[in-house]
Scaffold this active site. Structure first.
Site, PDB file in Angstrom:
ATOM      1  N   HIS A   1      33.265 198.011  92.298  1.00  0.00           N
ATOM      2  CA  HIS A   1      34.113 199.189  92.498  1.00  0.00           C
ATOM      3  C   HIS A   1      33.694 200.360  91.603  1.00  0.00           C
ATOM      4  CE1 HIS A   1      37.470 197.477  94.986  1.00  0.00           C
ATOM      5  NE2 HIS A   1      36.820 196.386  94.630  1.00  0.00           N
TER       6      HIS A   1
ATOM      7  N   ASP B   1      39.807 204.776  92.290  1.00  0.00           N
ATOM      8  CA  ASP B   1      39.682 203.650  93.189  1.00  0.00           C
ATOM      9  C   ASP B   1      41.033 203.476  93.870  1.00  0.00           C
ATOM     10  OD1 ASP B   1      39.867 200.712  93.961  1.00  0.00           O
ATOM     11  OD2 ASP B   1      37.772 200.872  93.325  1.00  0.00           O
TER      12      ASP B   1
END
Length: 159
Positions: free
Chosen positions: A13, A112
């Site tokens: 991520h 994110d």
């Protein structure tokens, strides 16, 4: 302009967000980017991967939420849960540090999508929030419909 980029430090991520941030920083050279991530993840990205940051990006350390002397059970989700529990306050602390160091208020959050609490932070600061989903699209469906899938298929026994 000062953009804070908040990373989810697990899996790939954070690296995907760094890639996006580097591209944005190249075309918006007058914009300051503060990349907020855990020390372990930052070390992995910036030292091991040898990613060089341009002058308009600085990485900041966010506490990982793991209590001192914590003995882990072996459950791989344990670190994630500890991180998520403390993340809102830990990110706010790191953002305050970035503002103090740069002298620029944060004007946008790019995060994110796992960090859903960032929407509240952005709302409180009256700034835009851009949640980014970096994995493939079908995994987003699995996350969105996770509860429904569990409820629907919980009736089946696999024993």
């Amino acid at each position: 302009m000062h953009v804070a980029v908040l990373a989810f430090p697990f899996g790939s991520h954070a690296l995907s967000l760094v890639d996006l941030m580097l591209k944005l920083a190249r075309v918006a050279q007058e914009t300051r980017f503060s990349f907020l991530n855990t020390e372990k993840s930052n070390s992995s990205i910036f030292l091991a991967a040898r990613v060089t940051l341009p002058d308009n990006i600085k990485a900041y350390i966010v506490a990982d939420g793991v209590p001192l002397n914590r003995v882990f059970s072996g459950d791989p989700i344990e670190r994630v849960e500890l991180f998520i529990k403390e993340a809102p306050e830990n990110f706010k602390t790191a953002m305050d540090m970035a503002v103090a160091e740069t002298g620029r208020k944060i004007s946008c959050l790019i995060t994110d999508a796992f960090l859903s609490f960032a929407g509240s932070i952005a709302e409180n600061l009256s700034i835009p929030w851009i949640p980014v989903w970096t994995p493939v699209p079908h995994s987003l469906s699995a996350h969105i419909y996770n509860d429904m899938i569990r409820q629907r298929y919980a009736q089946f026994s696999y024993s």
